[in-house]
Design a protein around this motif. Structure first.
Motif, PDB file in Angstrom:
ATOM      1  N   PHE A 233       2.621   3.749  10.456  1.00  8.69           N
ATOM      2  CA  PHE A 233       1.723   4.268   9.420  1.00  8.69           C
ATOM      3  C   PHE A 233       1.255   3.202   8.453  1.00  8.69           C
TER       4      PHE A 233
ATOM      5  N   ASN B 145       5.379  13.209  10.966  1.00 10.31           N
ATOM      6  CA  ASN B 145       4.695  11.938  10.697  1.00 10.31           C
ATOM      7  C   ASN B 145       5.339  11.233   9.514  1.00 10.31           C
ATOM      8  N   VAL B 146       4.834  11.438   8.313  1.00  8.15           N
ATOM      9  CA  VAL B 146       5.451  10.808   7.137  1.00  8.15           C
ATOM     10  C   VAL B 146       6.046  11.908   6.259  1.00  8.15           C
ATOM     11  N   ILE B 147       6.642  11.507   5.144  1.00  8.24           N
ATOM     12  CA  ILE B 147       7.220  12.492   4.238  1.00  8.24           C
ATOM     13  C   ILE B 147       6.112  13.090   3.378  1.00  8.24           C
TER      14      ILE B 147
ATOM     15  N   GLN C  83      -1.076  14.470   8.314  1.00 18.04           N
ATOM     16  CA  GLN C  83      -1.864  13.548   7.501  1.00 18.04           C
ATOM     17  C   GLN C  83      -3.326  13.957   7.614  1.00 18.04           C
TER      18      GLN C  83
ATOM     19  N   GLU D  45       4.256  14.197  -2.559  1.00 18.16           N
ATOM     20  CA  GLU D  45       4.840  12.905  -2.178  1.00 18.16           C
ATOM     21  C   GLU D  45       3.751  12.046  -1.558  1.00 18.16           C
ATOM     22  N   PHE D  46       3.591  10.826  -2.084  1.00 21.07           N
ATOM     23  CA  PHE D  46       2.519   9.971  -1.579  1.00 21.07           C
ATOM     24  C   PHE D  46       2.645   9.819  -0.069  1.00 21.07           C
ATOM     25  N   CYS D  47       1.574  10.182   0.654  1.00 21.36           N
ATOM     26  CA  CYS D  47       1.668  10.248   2.111  1.00 21.36           C
ATOM     27  C   CYS D  47       0.546   9.468   2.770  1.00 21.36           C
ATOM     28  N   GLY D  48      -0.097   8.579   2.032  1.00 21.45           N
ATOM     29  CA  GLY D  48      -1.140   7.764   2.638  1.00 21.45           C
ATOM     30  C   GLY D  48      -2.478   7.962   1.945  1.00 21.45           C
TER      31      GLY D  48
ATOM     32  N   GLU E 256       0.808  -1.222   0.000  1.00 20.11           N
ATOM     33  CA  GLU E 256       0.000   0.000   0.000  1.00 20.11           C
ATOM     34  C   GLU E 256       0.834   1.260   0.000  1.00 20.11           C
TER      35      GLU E 256
ATOM     36  N   TYR F 223       8.440   4.155   0.677  1.00 16.39           N
ATOM     37  CA  TYR F 223       9.192   5.104   1.503  1.00 16.39           C
ATOM     38  C   TYR F 223       8.801   4.988   2.973  1.00 16.39           C
ATOM     39  N   VAL F 224       9.796   4.999   3.845  1.00 14.75           N
ATOM     40  CA  VAL F 224       9.541   5.181   5.262  1.00 14.75           C
ATOM     41  C   VAL F 224       9.457   6.675   5.509  1.00 14.75           C
ATOM     42  N   PRO F 225       8.777   7.142   6.549  1.00 16.74           N
ATOM     43  CA  PRO F 225       8.057   6.417   7.599  1.00 16.74           C
ATOM     44  C   PRO F 225       6.687   5.874   7.169  1.00 16.74           C
ATOM     45  N   LEU F 226       6.241   6.190   5.961  1.00 19.66           N
ATOM     46  CA  LEU F 226       4.914   5.720   5.569  1.00 19.66           C
ATOM     47  C   LEU F 226       4.849   4.194   5.645  1.00 19.66           C
TER      48      LEU F 226
ATOM     49  N   PRO G  70      10.467  13.963   8.251  1.00 18.79           N
ATOM     50  CA  PRO G  70      10.597  13.853   9.700  1.00 18.79           C
ATOM     51  C   PRO G  70      12.072  13.811  10.110  1.00 18.79           C
TER      52      PRO G  70
END
Lengths: 624, 315
Positions: free
Chosen positions: A155, B146-148, B108, B186-189, A141, A147-150, B164
């Motif tokens: 997360f 949190n995330v990038i 997010q 940037e894909f972040c969720g 997903e 990529y981290v941290p995702l 981060p």
């Protein structure tokens, strides 16, 4: 061919045949059977990953679409990218090498045939694992780049990312196996007389690729182990709060990821060279320059990974260095384009389907290459990075640079694989359909990126002007699907009704055309002696060397540079144990996703299987 | 709302557009020349010679020289490209001492925007909107815990990641007033697609006025319904995540809502900001932004109307 002798061949057939039935099917170590499996499997994953792309394009056909939700969409693009890179592009290119390389260098078998079978099973099982996971709503997903941290456990909860990371490990094992086989085959199994300056470019391409795999894959292996360790044991490799660094992932991933693109592209260069040579009816102009260009692409590709990170705030002077390094790769690429065009100019081109696909390569790949030069520029990259412009670029490079040559190569070598020619008429329609479809799908994406559309969005609002380009891209993707269907139909029809090919239907110059189509399990009844770069185009008929036993699996090993005959080597027999070893390692890989004790318990069956696999067999020592 | 790379409205985007022009046109010429050379190679008139394969070329010496020339040409072109890129890159890196400081934090999936001030009471915190004065450089400090994420305002500058554990920064010097679309690149969720940052570039006076208005505390409720709404907000689930200055709501887990009604969108670009959409959003946030960290506040219809009446007044 005079060297063929009925008695000898009957004995060779007994010696080289696989055990009958299912056991033989699982135990085979024939590089051609394994290679065919690789090809069919890779094409199946290509079709599956293509369907994921169709689902994405359907979702993006109109703004605000709700056909696919964000969670499923994330899985769609993550698995599309992962499957296309790890399960299609790299394996399909090595599959062509596994099948063709021993034939092209006049060998009876690939070096390490059991390792070859083992690698294939690992690849197959890893691919099945990730698609089963996807079917169970546990597909990756976080993108193929993860990529981290995702992708950290904070997360990306659950097992999705662990399964992805383990799939990477499966394919690494397979790729490293093939790399070892290719290097060893290249070094010591070439036909006598095939000096370094007489090796076909396809074979050189496979060698360069194999070395790149050996240096690139460990990097992503380390990265995925760190990731799993962070996720499962709470280590902090990538955790900034505890002294780790998310950018470490990006460095490790792209140190593999950029060479990966060339790992896919360089074998394609070999295919293009074979096709251009045969269909222009002239030896490739500048053979040495071509080899040097491929080797230098191999080296340079390890020095450019930072251009994937220009937006990450690294030191500016460092970024500028990587701009220059990335630009450099256009030099060997330009040299190759020149040499192919020169070959076509000097020759008398014959417009068969394989050549059409290579011409499609020129038209598409050079667009991708030139947009790649633009991406090397730091300022410009900060604008188009992570947008649809990059999506367009990478598809022009990968489809134009790898898929078109691959399909051209498929049309070219299909008669060798099966003994039958693919339909030329369907092939031409196939080419035009694919060419139009790919351009309609991906060309508008350049504009979309410039118009501000980021990649990896599951929907977009109306009113930004992106509607027409998205609709065009979706329409194009359906045309591409039609072209792929036509290709599959052509293969099916030609297997059934195709024209018989004969040994050398294209009047080609390389050794794989000096044996029957399809080749017998032992490839060559006698050992061909190579005295020229294009051995089947010389006035003198090919010479054959006798002396290999036909009642034992034997092949000739030669010296590295001059390819002088050195020893007769007893080639391993078929064995079921590579298959069982692969099952045991699969058990371990899957078990450890859920429980670290899998590392311990699953080593037991693996140790047993591998012990039996490597049990020394009684054999007389080989002699010269 | 402008969002095109080749319609620059700031010095930085202008510099990048210059690189585009400098690379695109020569590339186009090279591409067409390649196609022409290929066509010539394929269809040139050939002397009626032997069609047998494998003939060796006779003029390889000339071809070798041509290859050398071609290589030199590519190397020269690439050197020019690299030089152009380098020079324009230095324009992106230029910093002015009196630049406006802005701090943008990626969440997010929304943006927190702060205008720091040496006097803490004059500091401004807002969300999902960025105002900039025209003609003055702004240094945008970027951070995420949190995330990038990656902030991209195509008309103003290229993108810059928010990572981060790291501080990054970008400068923009807007040259034309107007509205520009910024977004996460940037894909972040899950809701990466709905992480929009609308940018308003205005005259220095208008910007100063906006900043002053943002410094003011939240408007008191103007109707009985709004008064009830404020009460619900402060005592209900809303205050667990949101802050409204001058009230009891002070949490910063979600966007600061002090001047919510003056912002262009809801849910960082998920919906336009008007009464009907605000009602719909509060009734079921997951329906409009599936995966958003805002849970269903579970308000009764009467409470919903009151809260909307209150929030509408937060200009």
């Amino acid at each position: 061919m005079s060297a063929r002798n009925a008695d000898v061949e009957a004995q060779l057939a007994r010696t080289w045949s696989d055990p009958p039935g299912l056991l033989g099917w699982l135990a085979t170590t024939d590089h051609k059977r394994v290679g065919r499996r690789y090809l069919v499997t890779a094409m199946a994953f290509f079709a599956l990953a293509g369907m994921l792309a169709l689902a994405m394009r359907t979702q993006l056909a109109v703004p605000g679409n709700t056909l696919v939700g964000p969670d499923r969409y994330s899985q769609l693009f993550s698995l599309h990218g992962s499957a296309m890179m790890f399960l299609f592009a790299v394996p399909v290119m090595t599959a062509m090498g596994v099948y063709l390389l021993p034939l092209m260098i006049g060998a009876r078998a690939i070096s390490f045939p059991r390792l070859n079978a083992f690698g294939y099973w690992m690849y197959l099982l890893g691919g099945i694992m990730i698609f089963v996971a996807f079917a169970l709503d546990a597909g990756p997903e976080t993108g193929w780049t993860s990529y981290v941290p995702l992708a950290s456990s904070d997360f990306s909860a659950g097992k999705r990312t662990d399964i992805w990371s383990q799939m990477v490990n499966f394919t690494e094992v397979a790729a490293l196996c093939v790399a070892a086989e290719v290097v060893a085959s290249f070094m010591v199994t070439r036909a006598p007389g095939m000096r370094l300056d007489r090796i076909p470019l396809f074979v050189w391409a496979q060698l360069v690729t194999a070395f790149m795999v050996m240096f690139a894959m460990p990097s992503v292996m380390v990265a995925s182990q760190f990731l799993q360790s962070d996720r499962q044991f709470g280590t902090h490799f990538f955790n900034p709060g505890e002294g780790g660094d998310p950018l470490l992932w990006q460095h490790l991933f792209w140190f593999f990821g950029h060479p990966e693109v060339y790992i896919i592209f360089i074998p394609a260069l070999g295919m293009i060279s074979s096709i251009v040579q045969t269909f222009s009816r002239r030896p490739i102009f500048g053979h040495t320059a071509m080899v040097l260009a491929m080797v230098s692409i191999g080296f340079l590709s390890f020095g450019l990974w930072v251009h994937h990170m220009f937006a990450a705030g690294l030191p500016p002077l460092g970024n500028s260095f990587y701009t220059a390094a990335s630009m450099l790769i256009a030099i060997p690429s330009g040299v190759q384009i020149f040499c192919w065009i020169a070959t076509l100019w000097l020759g008398r081109p014959r417009f068969a389907t394989p050549l059409l696909f290579v011409l499609g390569f020129f038209a598409l790949f050079v667009i991708g290459g030139l947009s790649g030069v633009m991406l090397a520029s730091v300022p410009l990259d900060t604008q188009v990075h992570d947008t649809y412009f990059v999506v367009a670029h990478l598809h022009y490079v990968l489809i134009g640079g790898a898929v078109f040559p691959l399909i051209g190569g498929f049309y070219y070598w299909f008669p060798k694989f099966t003994g039958r020619l693919l339909s030329e008429r369907a092939g031409k329609v196939n080419f035009w359909l694919l060419f139009v479809g790919v351009n309609l799908t991906f060309f508008p994406m350049h504009w979309l990126g410039l118009a501000g559309m980021p990649r990896r969005v599951y929907t977009y609002p109306a009113g930004l002007g992106w509607e027409w380009a998205n609709l065009a891209a979706t329409a194009g993707s359906y045309i591409v699907a039609g072209a792929v269907l036509l290709f599959v139909g052509n293969v099916a029809w030609s297997l059934w009704r195709g024209k018989a090919a004969g040994d050398n239907p294209w009047d080609a110059p390389d050794l794989e055309w000096a044996t029957s189509s399809p080749p017998p399990p032992w490839n060559f009844t006698q050992v061909p002696v190579v005295e020229d770069l294009t051995p089947l185009w010389t006035a003198k008929p090919l010479q054959w060397l006798r002396g290999l036993k036909s009642d034992k699996r034997e092949m000739l090993l030669t010296s590295i540079a001059e390819a002088r005959p050195q020893v007769r080597w007893g080639c391993p027999d078929p064995s079921i144990w590579p298959f069982f070893s692969a099952l045991a390692l699969t058990l371990q890989f899957i078990w450890t996703i859920f429980d670290p004790w899998g590392w311990v318990w699953a080593s037991i069956p693996m140790a047993i299987a591998m012990t039996i696999w490597f049990w020394p067999k009684k054999s007389e020592p080989s002699s010269d | 709302m402008t969002h095109h790379v080749l319609a620059p409205a700031a010095d930085q985007a202008e510099a990048i557009a210059t690189v585009w022009q400098g690379l695109f046109w020569p590339n186009l010429v090279i591409y067409l020349a390649m196609l022409a050379a290929l066509a010539w190679a394929l269809w040139r008139r050939r002397p009626a010679a032997d069609e047998a394969p494998g003939l060796r070329a006779k003029h390889t010496h000339h071809w070798g020289l041509a290859l050398l020339g071609w290589t030199v040409f590519i190397a020269a072109t690439l050197t020019a490209y690299t030089a152009l890129s380098f020079v324009q890159d230095r324009r992106l890196l230029a910093r002015e001492p009196d630049a406006l400081r802005v701090r943008v934090t990626g969440e997010q999936w929304w943006w927190q925007v702060e205008y720091p001030d040496s006097d803490p009471s004059r500091q401004v915190t807002t969300a999902n909107e960025l105002h900039l004065p025209v003609g003055r450089m702004a240094r945008i400090e970027l951070q995420s815990d949190n995330v990038i994420h990656s902030l991209w305002i195509p008309a103003l500058n290229g993108k810059q990641d928010l990572i981060p554990g790291r501080r990054t920064e970008m400068a923009v010097t807007p040259r034309a007033t107007g509205h520009y679309r910024g977004e996460c690149a940037e894909f972040c969720g899950l809701q990466h697609a709905h992480m929009v940052l609308p940018v308003t570039v205005e005259s220095p006076a208008a910007f100063a006025a906006w900043l002053d208005a943002q410094r003011a505390q939240a408007a008191p409720p103007a109707s009985p319904s709004a008064t009830r709404g404020k009460q619900v907000f402060e005592s209900g689930p809303c205050a667990l995540c949101h802050a409204i200055s001058g009230t009891d709501a002070g949490s910063h887990a979600g966007p600061d809502l002090t001047h919510l009604a003056s912002r262009p969108t809801l849910g960082a670009g998920a919906l336009p900001n008007d009464r009907a959409h605000l009602l719909a959003w509060l009734a079921d946030p997951q329906a409009h932004k599936p995966g958003t960290n805002m849970p269903d506040p579970k308000l009764s219809p009467a409470q919903l109307t009151d809260v909307v009446a209150y929030l509408e007044g937060l200009r």
